[in-house]
Scaffold this motif. Structure first.
Motif, PDB file in Angstrom:
ATOM      1  N   LEU A   1       1.277   3.980  -0.334  1.00  0.00           N
ATOM      2  CA  LEU A   1       1.056   4.880  -1.476  1.00  0.00           C
ATOM      3  C   LEU A   1       2.276   5.761  -1.710  1.00  0.00           C
ATOM      4  CD1 LEU A   1      -0.732   6.175  -3.667  1.00  0.00           C
ATOM      5  CD2 LEU A   1      -1.771   7.574  -1.858  1.00  0.00           C
ATOM      6  N   GLN A   2       2.923   6.205  -0.635  1.00  0.00           N
ATOM      7  CA  GLN A   2       4.133   7.015  -0.781  1.00  0.00           C
ATOM      8  C   GLN A   2       5.274   6.183  -1.373  1.00  0.00           C
ATOM      9  OE1 GLN A   2       4.302  10.146  -0.577  1.00  0.00           O
ATOM     10  NE2 GLN A   2       2.311  10.519   0.358  1.00  0.00           N
ATOM     11  N   ALA A   3       5.343   4.907  -1.056  1.00  0.00           N
ATOM     12  CA  ALA A   3       6.347   4.037  -1.670  1.00  0.00           C
ATOM     13  C   ALA A   3       6.114   3.955  -3.170  1.00  0.00           C
ATOM     14  CB  ALA A   3       6.301   2.646  -1.038  1.00  0.00           C
ATOM     15  N   ALA A   4       4.850   3.852  -3.574  1.00  0.00           N
ATOM     16  CA  ALA A   4       4.530   3.837  -5.005  1.00  0.00           C
ATOM     17  C   ALA A   4       4.947   5.148  -5.668  1.00  0.00           C
ATOM     18  CB  ALA A   4       3.032   3.594  -5.193  1.00  0.00           C
TER      19      ALA A   4
ATOM     20  N   ARG B   1     -15.120   5.038   2.251  1.00  0.00           N
ATOM     21  CA  ARG B   1     -14.467   5.930   3.211  1.00  0.00           C
ATOM     22  C   ARG B   1     -12.947   5.765   3.192  1.00  0.00           C
ATOM     23  NH1 ARG B   1     -15.619   8.708   8.138  1.00  0.00           N
ATOM     24  NH2 ARG B   1     -13.948   8.524   9.661  1.00  0.00           N
ATOM     25  N   HIS B   2     -12.482   4.510   3.016  1.00  0.00           N
ATOM     26  CA  HIS B   2     -11.051   4.252   3.130  1.00  0.00           C
ATOM     27  C   HIS B   2     -10.408   3.756   1.838  1.00  0.00           C
ATOM     28  CE1 HIS B   2     -11.102   5.236   7.318  1.00  0.00           C
ATOM     29  NE2 HIS B   2     -12.087   4.397   7.528  1.00  0.00           N
ATOM     30  N   ARG B   3     -11.184   3.668   0.752  1.00  0.00           N
ATOM     31  CA  ARG B   3     -10.660   3.519  -0.604  1.00  0.00           C
ATOM     32  C   ARG B   3      -9.837   2.246  -0.801  1.00  0.00           C
ATOM     33  NH1 ARG B   3     -11.311   8.102  -3.514  1.00  0.00           N
ATOM     34  NH2 ARG B   3      -9.502   7.728  -4.863  1.00  0.00           N
ATOM     35  N   PHE B   4     -10.282   1.159  -0.169  1.00  0.00           N
ATOM     36  CA  PHE B   4      -9.659  -0.133  -0.453  1.00  0.00           C
ATOM     37  C   PHE B   4     -10.705  -1.069  -1.064  1.00  0.00           C
ATOM     38  CE2 PHE B   4     -10.830  -0.469   4.128  1.00  0.00           C
ATOM     39  CZ  PHE B   4     -11.662  -1.574   4.091  1.00  0.00           C
TER      40      PHE B   4
ATOM     41  N   ASP C   1      11.208  -7.061  -9.465  1.00  0.00           N
ATOM     42  CA  ASP C   1      10.470  -7.612  -8.324  1.00  0.00           C
ATOM     43  C   ASP C   1       8.973  -7.699  -8.638  1.00  0.00           C
ATOM     44  OD1 ASP C   1      12.507  -8.091  -6.540  1.00  0.00           O
ATOM     45  OD2 ASP C   1      12.313  -6.178  -5.489  1.00  0.00           O
ATOM     46  N   TYR C   2       8.371  -8.825  -8.225  1.00  0.00           N
ATOM     47  CA  TYR C   2       6.920  -8.955  -8.215  1.00  0.00           C
ATOM     48  C   TYR C   2       6.458  -8.564  -6.809  1.00  0.00           C
ATOM     49  CZ  TYR C   2       6.691 -11.431 -12.706  1.00  0.00           C
ATOM     50  OH  TYR C   2       6.742 -11.757 -14.038  1.00  0.00           O
ATOM     51  N   LEU C   3       5.429  -7.713  -6.739  1.00  0.00           N
ATOM     52  CA  LEU C   3       5.068  -7.089  -5.466  1.00  0.00           C
ATOM     53  C   LEU C   3       3.570  -7.133  -5.202  1.00  0.00           C
ATOM     54  CD1 LEU C   3       7.081  -3.779  -6.026  1.00  0.00           C
ATOM     55  CD2 LEU C   3       7.854  -5.724  -4.659  1.00  0.00           C
ATOM     56  N   PHE C   4       3.231  -7.256  -3.921  1.00  0.00           N
ATOM     57  CA  PHE C   4       1.918  -6.869  -3.412  1.00  0.00           C
ATOM     58  C   PHE C   4       2.071  -5.494  -2.759  1.00  0.00           C
ATOM     59  CE2 PHE C   4       0.607 -11.507  -2.546  1.00  0.00           C
ATOM     60  CZ  PHE C   4      -0.154 -11.564  -3.707  1.00  0.00           C
ATOM     61  N   MET C   5       1.094  -4.623  -2.961  1.00  0.00           N
ATOM     62  CA  MET C   5       1.023  -3.359  -2.227  1.00  0.00           C
ATOM     63  C   MET C   5      -0.394  -3.229  -1.669  1.00  0.00           C
ATOM     64  SD  MET C   5       3.069  -0.493  -4.457  1.00  0.00           S
ATOM     65  CE  MET C   5       4.861  -0.411  -4.420  1.00  0.00           C
ATOM     66  N   ASP C   6      -0.503  -3.054  -0.356  1.00  0.00           N
ATOM     67  CA  ASP C   6      -1.834  -2.896   0.218  1.00  0.00           C
ATOM     68  C   ASP C   6      -2.286  -1.442   0.073  1.00  0.00           C
ATOM     69  OD1 ASP C   6      -0.616  -1.483   2.337  1.00  0.00           O
ATOM     70  OD2 ASP C   6      -1.910  -2.433   3.825  1.00  0.00           O
ATOM     71  N   SER C   7      -3.406  -1.099   0.695  1.00  0.00           N
ATOM     72  CA  SER C   7      -4.027   0.206   0.459  1.00  0.00           C
ATOM     73  C   SER C   7      -3.608   1.284   1.460  1.00  0.00           C
ATOM     74  CB  SER C   7      -5.547   0.060   0.499  1.00  0.00           C
ATOM     75  OG  SER C   7      -5.962  -0.419   1.773  1.00  0.00           O
ATOM     76  N   SER C   8      -2.558   1.045   2.215  1.00  0.00           N
ATOM     77  CA  SER C   8      -2.079   2.014   3.203  1.00  0.00           C
ATOM     78  C   SER C   8      -1.620   3.314   2.544  1.00  0.00           C
ATOM     79  CB  SER C   8      -0.934   1.382   3.995  1.00  0.00           C
ATOM     80  OG  SER C   8       0.032   2.303   4.375  1.00  0.00           O
ATOM     81  N   THR C   9      -1.834   4.435   3.232  1.00  0.00           N
ATOM     82  CA  THR C   9      -1.365   5.732   2.704  1.00  0.00           C
ATOM     83  C   THR C   9       0.152   5.812   2.708  1.00  0.00           C
ATOM     84  OG1 THR C   9      -1.640   6.705   4.921  1.00  0.00           O
ATOM     85  CG2 THR C   9      -3.455   6.985   3.373  1.00  0.00           C
TER      86      THR C   9
ATOM     87  N   ASP D   1      -5.946   3.928  -5.773  1.00  0.00           N
ATOM     88  CA  ASP D   1      -5.047   5.089  -5.749  1.00  0.00           C
ATOM     89  C   ASP D   1      -3.636   4.677  -6.166  1.00  0.00           C
ATOM     90  OD1 ASP D   1      -6.626   7.466  -4.452  1.00  0.00           O
ATOM     91  OD2 ASP D   1      -7.132   5.690  -3.273  1.00  0.00           O
ATOM     92  N   ILE D   2      -3.158   3.557  -5.613  1.00  0.00           N
ATOM     93  CA  ILE D   2      -1.836   3.059  -5.981  1.00  0.00           C
ATOM     94  C   ILE D   2      -1.826   2.618  -7.443  1.00  0.00           C
ATOM     95  CG2 ILE D   2      -0.228   1.139  -5.604  1.00  0.00           C
ATOM     96  CD1 ILE D   2      -0.748   1.456  -2.603  1.00  0.00           C
TER      97      ILE D   2
END
Length: 258
Positions: free
Chosen positions: A105-108, A147-150, A94-102, A124-125
């Motif tokens: 991050l757990q999915a990663a 502050r939110h690391r995106f 799969d080709y994926l986008f992952m946003d910066s949500s915490t 972080d991801i």
């Protein structure tokens, strides 16, 4: 009952009913109308409520956004379950986008499939996935939100427009019957562009996100294909989700699905 005790009780009532009238305060706490009005004024001064004609309502706009590290720890076990469920939906290649949500991050963290190409605006991801030899990671360029690391900005959007992926794993700060929202316009534009360029949109949202409305609207419910959460949504919300043919996966109570 002292005023501070009564104010707490009024707020507790409003969290269940979302509004209260002067008459209800008088009846519930056996106080005069003048006392009820003073209580409403005090709560508004404290920033808890908005005064209306004859009473008060809770603000519909949630402006409280904890720091990334605090969000990482909040509902951590729940987010791990949601992330694990999201990872289980992925297929090799799969080709994926992952946003910066915490939660994303757990999915990663729980990814078990291989041969992925992943594009993210979260360093972080990117850091978690960089240790996987069978995964190619594209970290978007741009401005770092401390502050939110995106990562966000014109360069981020320019890079995103060159990609198309199979699936997007995306978090949200708020989900209502009107759709998904986010507190930050800058991050919101990045998330919108990701949604435009993914064939399937998978939203990861724990129960605390339901009923929350933030500053920037990302999309209506019609944009979502799959929602992964930890609790059954309340009836009006669930009905709205089902009306939009959204597949609901619930991680608790025996992995119920709708």
């Amino acid at each position: 009952m002292y005023q501070e005790e009564r104010l707490l009780a009024i707020l507790q009532h409003m969290r269940h009913h979302h509004r209260i009238s002067v008459e209800e305060i008088c009846e519930l706490f056996q106080v005069s109308r003048d006392t009820a009005r003073r209580d409403i004024v005090k709560l508004e001064e404290q920033g808890h409520i908005l005064r209306t004609r004859g009473g008060a309502i809770l603000p519909s706009l949630n402006k409280d956004v904890p720091r990334f590290d605090d969000r990482l720890e909040a509902e951590k076990a729940v987010k791990e379950d949601i992330g694990r469920a999201a990872a289980s939906l992925l297929q090799n290649g799969d080709y994926l986008f992952m946003d910066s949500s915490t939660t994303v991050l757990q999915a990663a963290n729980h990814l078990t499939t291989a041969d992925h190409v992943i594009v993210t605006n979260s360093f972080d991801i990117a850091g978690v996935l960089s240790h996987r030899p069978s995964t190619t990671v594209h970290l978007l360029g741009g401005v770092v939100h401390p502050r939110h690391r995106f990562i966000y900005g014109a360069r981020t959007l320019e890079m995103l427009r060159d990609y198309q992926v199979d699936k997007l794993l995306i978090g949200t700060s708020g989900i209502t019957e009107s759709g998904l929202t986010n507190p930050y316009e800058e991050e919101g534009y990045v998330m919108k562009e990701m949604m435009r360029r993914a064939d399937q949109i998978i939203v990861l949202a724990d129960h605390t996100k339901f009923g929350q409305r933030q500053f920037f609207r990302l999309a209506g419910l019609e944009a979502i294909d799959i929602l992964i959460t930890d609790r059954e949504p309340e009836a009006p919300m669930k009905q709205a989700l089902l009306e939009h043919d959204i597949h609901i996966i619930i991680t608790s109570e025996g992995e119920k699905e709708s």
